[in-house]
Motif scaffolding. Structure first.
Motif, mmCIF file in Angstrom:
data_model
loop_
_atom_site.group_PDB
_atom_site.id
_atom_site.type_symbol
_atom_site.label_atom_id
_atom_site.label_comp_id
_atom_site.label_asym_id
_atom_site.label_seq_id
_atom_site.Cartn_x
_atom_site.Cartn_y
_atom_site.Cartn_z
ATOM 1 N N LEU A 138 102.131 132.645 -13.959
ATOM 2 C CA LEU A 138 103.570 132.730 -14.149
ATOM 3 C C LEU A 138 103.904 132.988 -15.604
ATOM 4 N N ALA A 139 103.313 132.171 -16.482
ATOM 5 C CA ALA A 139 103.630 132.265 -17.905
ATOM 6 C C ALA A 139 103.275 133.640 -18.465
ATOM 7 N N ASP A 140 102.129 134.174 -18.093
ATOM 8 C CA ASP A 140 101.712 135.476 -18.597
ATOM 9 C C ASP A 140 102.695 136.561 -18.175
ATOM 10 N N ASN A 141 103.102 136.556 -16.926
ATOM 11 C CA ASN A 141 104.060 137.552 -16.452
ATOM 12 C C ASN A 141 105.401 137.403 -17.161
ATOM 13 N N MET A 142 105.826 136.163 -17.412
ATOM 14 C CA MET A 142 107.088 135.937 -18.104
ATOM 15 C C MET A 142 107.020 136.483 -19.532
ATOM 16 N N PRO B 287 105.207 137.502 -8.840
ATOM 17 C CA PRO B 287 104.985 137.703 -7.406
ATOM 18 C C PRO B 287 105.309 136.439 -6.612
ATOM 19 N N PRO B 288 105.727 136.616 -5.373
ATOM 20 C CA PRO B 288 105.994 135.437 -4.538
ATOM 21 C C PRO B 288 104.689 134.699 -4.244
ATOM 22 N N PRO B 289 104.776 133.411 -3.934
ATOM 23 C CA PRO B 289 103.554 132.658 -3.637
ATOM 24 C C PRO B 289 102.883 133.181 -2.371
ATOM 25 N N SER B 290 101.571 133.128 -2.363
ATOM 26 C CA SER B 290 100.832 133.554 -1.173
ATOM 27 C C SER B 290 100.558 132.341 -0.290
ATOM 28 N N ALA B 291 100.237 132.595 0.952
ATOM 29 C CA ALA B 291 99.942 131.522 1.904
ATOM 30 C C ALA B 291 98.653 130.812 1.481
ATOM 31 N N ALA B 292 98.598 129.521 1.704
ATOM 32 C CA ALA B 292 97.436 128.724 1.294
ATOM 33 C C ALA B 292 96.179 129.097 2.080
ATOM 34 N N VAL C 44 96.441 124.196 -2.952
ATOM 35 C CA VAL C 44 97.777 124.641 -3.336
ATOM 36 C C VAL C 44 98.094 124.113 -4.724
ATOM 37 N N VAL C 45 98.586 124.991 -5.572
ATOM 38 C CA VAL C 45 98.970 124.609 -6.925
ATOM 39 C C VAL C 45 100.450 124.922 -7.094
#
Length: 112
Positions: free
Chosen positions: A1-5, A12-17, A22-23
Motif C-alpha cells: 500500500l505504502a509503495d503505491n501511495m 489494488p483491491p484486496p484478493s481473496a484469502a 490474511v494481513v
C-alpha cells in the motif's frame, strides 16, 4: 500500500484469502490509503485539497506520507471536511454551496 501511495499509483483491491494468511493494514495506513484513493478518484491533487481544506499543502503531504506519524483524529477530521456541510465556515470547512471532495468507501470517520 505504502509503495503505491508514494509512487502515486492505484491501490489494488484486496484478493481473496483462499487459505492463505490474511494481513490487514493498521487504522492510520488504511485511512491514508482511503484518502489517497479518494483524491485519485476525484482527480484532486495535494494543492487543490489543501485549498479546499484551508490548510497548507505540507499538511496534506504529511497526511499522505505513509512514514509520517499522522494522528488518526487528523485523518478523521479531513474525512469529515470532505463531505458537504451547511452553515459551518470555520477552519476551512466545506459548505453545500462550495466544492466537495469525493469520498471513497472507508474514508468516512469510524469506518476503518
Amino acid at each position: 500500500l505504502a509503495d503505491n501511495m508514494v509512487r502515486g499509483l492505484a491501490i489494488p483491491p484486496p484478493s481473496a484469502a483462499r487459505g492463505r494468511p490474511v494481513v490487514a493494514p493498521g487504522a492510520v495506513i488504511a485511512a491514508k490509503a482511503a484518502l489517497h484513493l479518494a483524491m485519485r478518484d476525484a482527480s484532486i491533487g495535494r494543492t487543490a485539497l489543501a485549498e479546499r481544506l484551508g490548510v497548507d499543502e505540507k499538511a496534506v503531504r504529511r497526511m499522505l506520507d505513509p512514514k509520517h506519524a499522522t494522528k488518526i483524529g487528523a485523518l478523521e477530521e479531513t474525512a469529515g471536511r470532505g463531505r458537504p456541510q451547511t452553515g459551518d465556515h470555520r477552519r476551512g470547512r466545506l459548505t453545500a454551496e462550495g466544492p466537495a471532495m469525493v469520498s471513497a468507501p472507508g474514508l468516512e470517520p469510524g469506518t476503518y
